[in-house]
Design a protein around this motif. Structure first.
Motif, PDB file in Angstrom:
ATOM      1  N   TYR A  49     -26.339 -16.147   3.137  1.00 33.56           N
ATOM      2  CA  TYR A  49     -26.167 -16.851   1.868  1.00 33.56           C
ATOM      3  C   TYR A  49     -26.912 -18.177   1.800  1.00 33.56           C
ATOM      4  O   TYR A  49     -27.087 -18.716   0.707  1.00 33.56           O
ATOM      5  CB  TYR A  49     -24.677 -17.118   1.619  1.00 33.56           C
ATOM      6  N   THR A  50     -27.321 -18.714   2.932  1.00 27.37           N
ATOM      7  CA  THR A  50     -27.956 -20.036   2.918  1.00 27.37           C
ATOM      8  C   THR A  50     -29.324 -20.025   3.589  1.00 27.37           C
ATOM      9  O   THR A  50     -30.317 -20.446   2.996  1.00 27.37           O
ATOM     10  CB  THR A  50     -27.049 -21.066   3.602  1.00 27.37           C
ATOM     11  N   VAL A  51     -29.384 -19.545   4.832  1.00 26.62           N
ATOM     12  CA  VAL A  51     -30.613 -19.669   5.620  1.00 26.62           C
ATOM     13  C   VAL A  51     -31.738 -18.823   5.035  1.00 26.62           C
ATOM     14  O   VAL A  51     -32.834 -19.330   4.746  1.00 26.62           O
ATOM     15  CB  VAL A  51     -30.348 -19.295   7.088  1.00 26.62           C
ATOM     16  N   THR A  52     -31.501 -17.535   4.862  1.00 19.33           N
ATOM     17  CA  THR A  52     -32.587 -16.665   4.396  1.00 19.33           C
ATOM     18  C   THR A  52     -33.011 -16.963   2.954  1.00 19.33           C
ATOM     19  O   THR A  52     -34.217 -16.961   2.663  1.00 19.33           O
ATOM     20  CB  THR A  52     -32.221 -15.184   4.560  1.00 19.33           C
ATOM     21  N   PRO A  53     -32.086 -17.241   2.010  1.00 16.42           N
ATOM     22  CA  PRO A  53     -32.571 -17.616   0.672  1.00 16.42           C
ATOM     23  C   PRO A  53     -33.394 -18.904   0.673  1.00 16.42           C
ATOM     24  O   PRO A  53     -34.430 -18.982  -0.001  1.00 16.42           O
ATOM     25  CB  PRO A  53     -31.278 -17.772  -0.139  1.00 16.42           C
ATOM     26  N   ALA A  54     -32.942 -19.920   1.434  1.00 14.44           N
ATOM     27  CA  ALA A  54     -33.708 -21.170   1.487  1.00 14.44           C
ATOM     28  C   ALA A  54     -35.071 -20.952   2.141  1.00 14.44           C
ATOM     29  O   ALA A  54     -36.088 -21.486   1.680  1.00 14.44           O
ATOM     30  CB  ALA A  54     -32.912 -22.222   2.256  1.00 14.44           C
ATOM     31  N   ALA A  55     -35.117 -20.150   3.203  1.00 13.78           N
ATOM     32  CA  ALA A  55     -36.395 -19.876   3.868  1.00 13.78           C
ATOM     33  C   ALA A  55     -37.332 -19.087   2.962  1.00 13.78           C
ATOM     34  O   ALA A  55     -38.547 -19.319   2.955  1.00 13.78           O
ATOM     35  CB  ALA A  55     -36.149 -19.111   5.167  1.00 13.78           C
ATOM     36  N   SER A 115     -22.696  -1.664   1.039  1.00 14.70           N
ATOM     37  CA  SER A 115     -22.493  -1.566  -0.408  1.00 14.70           C
ATOM     38  C   SER A 115     -22.635  -2.902  -1.116  1.00 14.70           C
ATOM     39  O   SER A 115     -22.693  -2.937  -2.348  1.00 14.70           O
ATOM     40  CB  SER A 115     -21.101  -0.990  -0.702  1.00 14.70           C
ATOM     41  N   HIS A 116     -22.707  -4.002  -0.380  1.00 13.76           N
ATOM     42  CA  HIS A 116     -22.749  -5.327  -0.989  1.00 13.76           C
ATOM     43  C   HIS A 116     -24.158  -5.705  -1.419  1.00 13.76           C
ATOM     44  O   HIS A 116     -25.148  -5.400  -0.745  1.00 13.76           O
ATOM     45  CB  HIS A 116     -22.204  -6.380  -0.016  1.00 13.76           C
ATOM     46  N   PHE A 117     -24.228  -6.392  -2.535  1.00 16.18           N
ATOM     47  CA  PHE A 117     -25.506  -6.858  -3.068  1.00 16.18           C
ATOM     48  C   PHE A 117     -26.189  -7.808  -2.089  1.00 16.18           C
ATOM     49  O   PHE A 117     -27.420  -7.754  -1.918  1.00 16.18           O
ATOM     50  CB  PHE A 117     -25.266  -7.568  -4.405  1.00 16.18           C
ATOM     51  N   ALA A 118     -25.416  -8.665  -1.435  1.00 18.32           N
ATOM     52  CA  ALA A 118     -25.996  -9.622  -0.493  1.00 18.32           C
ATOM     53  C   ALA A 118     -26.679  -8.916   0.663  1.00 18.32           C
ATOM     54  O   ALA A 118     -27.768  -9.317   1.106  1.00 18.32           O
ATOM     55  CB  ALA A 118     -24.911 -10.567   0.025  1.00 18.32           C
ATOM     56  N   VAL A 133     -24.594 -17.005  -6.431  1.00 20.20           N
ATOM     57  CA  VAL A 133     -23.301 -16.372  -6.713  1.00 20.20           C
ATOM     58  C   VAL A 133     -22.283 -16.727  -5.634  1.00 20.20           C
ATOM     59  O   VAL A 133     -21.116 -17.041  -5.931  1.00 20.20           O
ATOM     60  CB  VAL A 133     -23.470 -14.845  -6.841  1.00 20.20           C
ATOM     61  N   HIS A 134     -22.714 -16.702  -4.388  1.00 21.11           N
ATOM     62  CA  HIS A 134     -21.770 -17.020  -3.308  1.00 21.11           C
ATOM     63  C   HIS A 134     -21.309 -18.470  -3.380  1.00 21.11           C
ATOM     64  O   HIS A 134     -20.108 -18.760  -3.338  1.00 21.11           O
ATOM     65  CB  HIS A 134     -22.420 -16.749  -1.953  1.00 21.11           C
ATOM     66  N   HIS A 135     -22.253 -19.403  -3.497  1.00 23.14           N
ATOM     67  CA  HIS A 135     -21.889 -20.822  -3.441  1.00 23.14           C
ATOM     68  C   HIS A 135     -21.225 -21.317  -4.724  1.00 23.14           C
ATOM     69  O   HIS A 135     -20.439 -22.273  -4.659  1.00 23.14           O
ATOM     70  CB  HIS A 135     -23.131 -21.656  -3.139  1.00 23.14           C
ATOM     71  N   LEU A 136     -21.507 -20.694  -5.848  1.00 22.70           N
ATOM     72  CA  LEU A 136     -20.931 -21.161  -7.114  1.00 22.70           C
ATOM     73  C   LEU A 136     -19.681 -20.397  -7.532  1.00 22.70           C
ATOM     74  O   LEU A 136     -18.805 -20.974  -8.187  1.00 22.70           O
ATOM     75  CB  LEU A 136     -21.973 -21.064  -8.233  1.00 22.70           C
ATOM     76  N   LEU A 137     -19.564 -19.114  -7.148  1.00 25.75           N
ATOM     77  CA  LEU A 137     -18.465 -18.295  -7.655  1.00 25.75           C
ATOM     78  C   LEU A 137     -17.504 -17.806  -6.580  1.00 25.75           C
ATOM     79  O   LEU A 137     -16.342 -17.522  -6.891  1.00 25.75           O
ATOM     80  CB  LEU A 137     -19.024 -17.070  -8.397  1.00 25.75           C
ATOM     81  N   LEU A 138     -17.952 -17.700  -5.344  1.00 20.74           N
ATOM     82  CA  LEU A 138     -17.111 -17.080  -4.318  1.00 20.74           C
ATOM     83  C   LEU A 138     -16.562 -18.071  -3.310  1.00 20.74           C
ATOM     84  O   LEU A 138     -15.515 -17.828  -2.721  1.00 20.74           O
ATOM     85  CB  LEU A 138     -17.905 -15.993  -3.576  1.00 20.74           C
ATOM     86  N   THR A 139     -17.247 -19.170  -3.082  1.00 21.60           N
ATOM     87  CA  THR A 139     -16.775 -20.162  -2.119  1.00 21.60           C
ATOM     88  C   THR A 139     -15.653 -20.994  -2.740  1.00 21.60           C
ATOM     89  O   THR A 139     -15.766 -21.478  -3.854  1.00 21.60           O
ATOM     90  CB  THR A 139     -17.917 -21.091  -1.691  1.00 21.60           C
ATOM     91  N   LEU A 186     -21.937  -9.247 -18.251  1.00 20.25           N
ATOM     92  CA  LEU A 186     -22.903  -9.654 -19.276  1.00 20.25           C
ATOM     93  C   LEU A 186     -23.302 -11.113 -19.092  1.00 20.25           C
ATOM     94  O   LEU A 186     -24.499 -11.451 -19.177  1.00 20.25           O
ATOM     95  CB  LEU A 186     -22.294  -9.447 -20.666  1.00 20.25           C
ATOM     96  N   LEU A 187     -22.339 -11.983 -18.837  1.00 27.06           N
ATOM     97  CA  LEU A 187     -22.660 -13.396 -18.607  1.00 27.06           C
ATOM     98  C   LEU A 187     -23.541 -13.567 -17.368  1.00 27.06           C
ATOM     99  O   LEU A 187     -24.496 -14.348 -17.376  1.00 27.06           O
ATOM    100  CB  LEU A 187     -21.364 -14.199 -18.447  1.00 27.06           C
ATOM    101  N   LEU A 188     -23.233 -12.810 -16.317  1.00 27.82           N
ATOM    102  CA  LEU A 188     -24.059 -12.895 -15.116  1.00 27.82           C
ATOM    103  C   LEU A 188     -25.467 -12.365 -15.381  1.00 27.82           C
ATOM    104  O   LEU A 188     -26.457 -12.931 -14.904  1.00 27.82           O
ATOM    105  CB  LEU A 188     -23.408 -12.111 -13.978  1.00 27.82           C
ATOM    106  N   GLY A 189     -25.556 -11.272 -16.143  1.00 26.90           N
ATOM    107  CA  GLY A 189     -26.875 -10.714 -16.450  1.00 26.90           C
ATOM    108  C   GLY A 189     -27.743 -11.685 -17.234  1.00 26.90           C
ATOM    109  O   GLY A 189     -28.943 -11.836 -16.947  1.00 26.90           O
ATOM    110  N   LEU A 190     -27.153 -12.375 -18.206  1.00 22.05           N
ATOM    111  CA  LEU A 190     -27.910 -13.380 -18.961  1.00 22.05           C
ATOM    112  C   LEU A 190     -28.324 -14.535 -18.054  1.00 22.05           C
ATOM    113  O   LEU A 190     -29.437 -15.071 -18.189  1.00 22.05           O
ATOM    114  CB  LEU A 190     -27.063 -13.889 -20.126  1.00 22.05           C
ATOM    115  N   SER A 191     -27.443 -14.913 -17.151  1.00 12.95           N
ATOM    116  CA  SER A 191     -27.794 -15.984 -16.209  1.00 12.95           C
ATOM    117  C   SER A 191     -28.920 -15.550 -15.277  1.00 12.95           C
ATOM    118  O   SER A 191     -29.829 -16.336 -14.976  1.00 12.95           O
ATOM    119  CB  SER A 191     -26.564 -16.376 -15.387  1.00 12.95           C
ATOM    120  N   PHE A 192     -28.879 -14.291 -14.828  1.00 12.94           N
ATOM    121  CA  PHE A 192     -29.946 -13.790 -13.962  1.00 12.94           C
ATOM    122  C   PHE A 192     -31.285 -13.773 -14.702  1.00 12.94           C
ATOM    123  O   PHE A 192     -32.326 -14.096 -14.118  1.00 12.94           O
ATOM    124  CB  PHE A 192     -29.611 -12.389 -13.466  1.00 12.94           C
ATOM    125  N   TYR A 193     -31.256 -13.379 -15.970  1.00 13.36           N
ATOM    126  CA  TYR A 193     -32.500 -13.354 -16.744  1.00 13.36           C
ATOM    127  C   TYR A 193     -33.046 -14.777 -16.918  1.00 13.36           C
ATOM    128  O   TYR A 193     -34.254 -15.006 -16.798  1.00 13.36           O
ATOM    129  CB  TYR A 193     -32.257 -12.707 -18.098  1.00 13.36           C
TER     130      TYR A 193
END
Length: 261
Positions: free
Chosen positions: A148-154, A69-72, A115-121, A222-229
C-alpha cells in the motif's frame, strides 16, 4: 516574330534503358545508437521483486484464493509483471512499453494506495487481506506496508524520474476504468456465491451488500468510479506538464551519431 509559348508542355518520353531508382530500407541503428539504461532496469527489477515479496507474504499467511481476489494484490502482480518487461526493454535499449499499459498500471497501484490510506485505515472494523487480522500481525503489517505504500510510491518515482513525459492520452482514461468495473462485477458475484454470514463475504467494507444493500454498495461504487476517472485525468494532465527528467539522456532512448565528413 517569335512563336507563342505553349501553355501546356507535354511530358517528355522516358529514356529507354533506364530503370527508376529503387527505395532501400535503412535500419534505425544506421542513424542512431541505441542507449541502454541499466540503472532504470535495476530500479524496476527492485520494485518488481518488492511487490512480489509483499504478495508472497500474504499468500503464505492467508488463503490464496481470498488473497488473490483482492484488488491490491492483483494490481501489485500487474505492476511486477509490467516492470519486469519494462526493465528488459530498458536494459536492451528497446522501445518502451505502450503508454496505455504503463499508465493503467500506475493508475491501479495509485488507487490501491489511496483507497487503503483514505478509506480503510483507521476504520472501526479492521481490514485484512487474509481475513485473520489477529494472526501474524508483524508479517501482515510488513506486507501491507509494501503493497500500500512502498510499491505505489516507487512506481510514481519511476514514472516521474525514469519515464519520458507526454505519452499518456486523454482517450486512454475511459479504457483504464474497464478493469475496476470488471472487478466490481467480480466482487459482487463472489459475495453472492458465498453463504450469508460467512466472514469476509465481501472483500471491501464499502462494497458490503449485507451492510449497505445493493443500492448503497452501487452508490459507493459509482462515487469511487468517478473519483478513479478524475484521478486518471489528473495523471494524464500531470504527464503533459511535468518536466522531462530524461532530457539530457535522450527522450526516446536513442542518441544521434555525429555527422560524417
Amino acid at each position: 516574330m517569335t512563336a507563342p509559348i505553349p501553355r501546356d508542355i507535354p511530358d517528355l518520353p522516358a529514356v529507354p534503358g533506364m530503370a527508376p531508382p529503387l527505395t532501400s530500407y535503412v535500419p534505425a541503428t544506421a542513424v542512431v545508437n541505441p542507449v541502454r539504461r541499466p540503472l532504470a532496469a535495476a530500479y524496476r527489477l527492485l520494485i518488481a521483486a518488492t511487490a512480489a515479496a509483499g504478495v508472497t507474504i500474504d499468500l503464505l499467511i492467508g488463503s490464496p484464493v481470498r488473497v488473490l481476489s483482492h484488488f491490491a494484490i492483483q494490481s501489485n502482480i500487474l505492476l511486477a509483471l509490467v516492470l519486469i518487461l519494462s526493465a528488459r526493454r530498458a536494459a536492451t535499449a528497446r522501445r518502451p512499453l505502450p503508454s496505455g499499459l504503463t499508465g493503467a498500471t500506475l493508475l491501479y497501484v495509485t488507487i490501491t494506495a489511496l483507497v487503503h490510506h483514505l478509506l480503510l485505515t483507521g476504520t472501526a472494523t479492521p481490514f485484512s487481506l487474509t481475513s485473520t487480522p489477529d494472526a501474524h500481525r508483524l508479517w501482515q503489517a510488513l506486507a501491507g506496508h509494501i503493497l500500500y505504500t512502498v510499491t505505489p510510491a516507487a512506481a510514481l518515482l519511476d514514472w516521474l524520474l525514469l519515464t519520458a513525459p507526454g505519452r499518456l492520452r486523454l482517450r486512454q482514461a475511459s479504457a483504464w476504468l474497464l478493469y475496476p468495473l470488471a472487478y466490481l462485477a467480480f466482487s459482487l458475484a463472489r459475495g453472492e456465491l458465498i453463504l450469508p454470514g460467512t466472514p469476509g463475504r465481501y472483500l471491501y467494507p464499502f462494497l458490503d451488500v449485507d451492510h449497505h444493500g445493493y443500492k448503497g454498495a452501487l452508490a459507493n461504487a459509482l462515487l469511487l468510479g468517478l473519483s478513479f476517472y478524475a484521478l486518471a485525468i489528473l495523471l494524464i494532465a500531470l504527464d503533459h506538464v511535468r518536466p522531462d527528467a530524461m532530457r539530457h539522456r535522450g527522450k526516446t532512448g536513442f542518441r544521434l551519431r555525429p555527422p560524417v565528413g
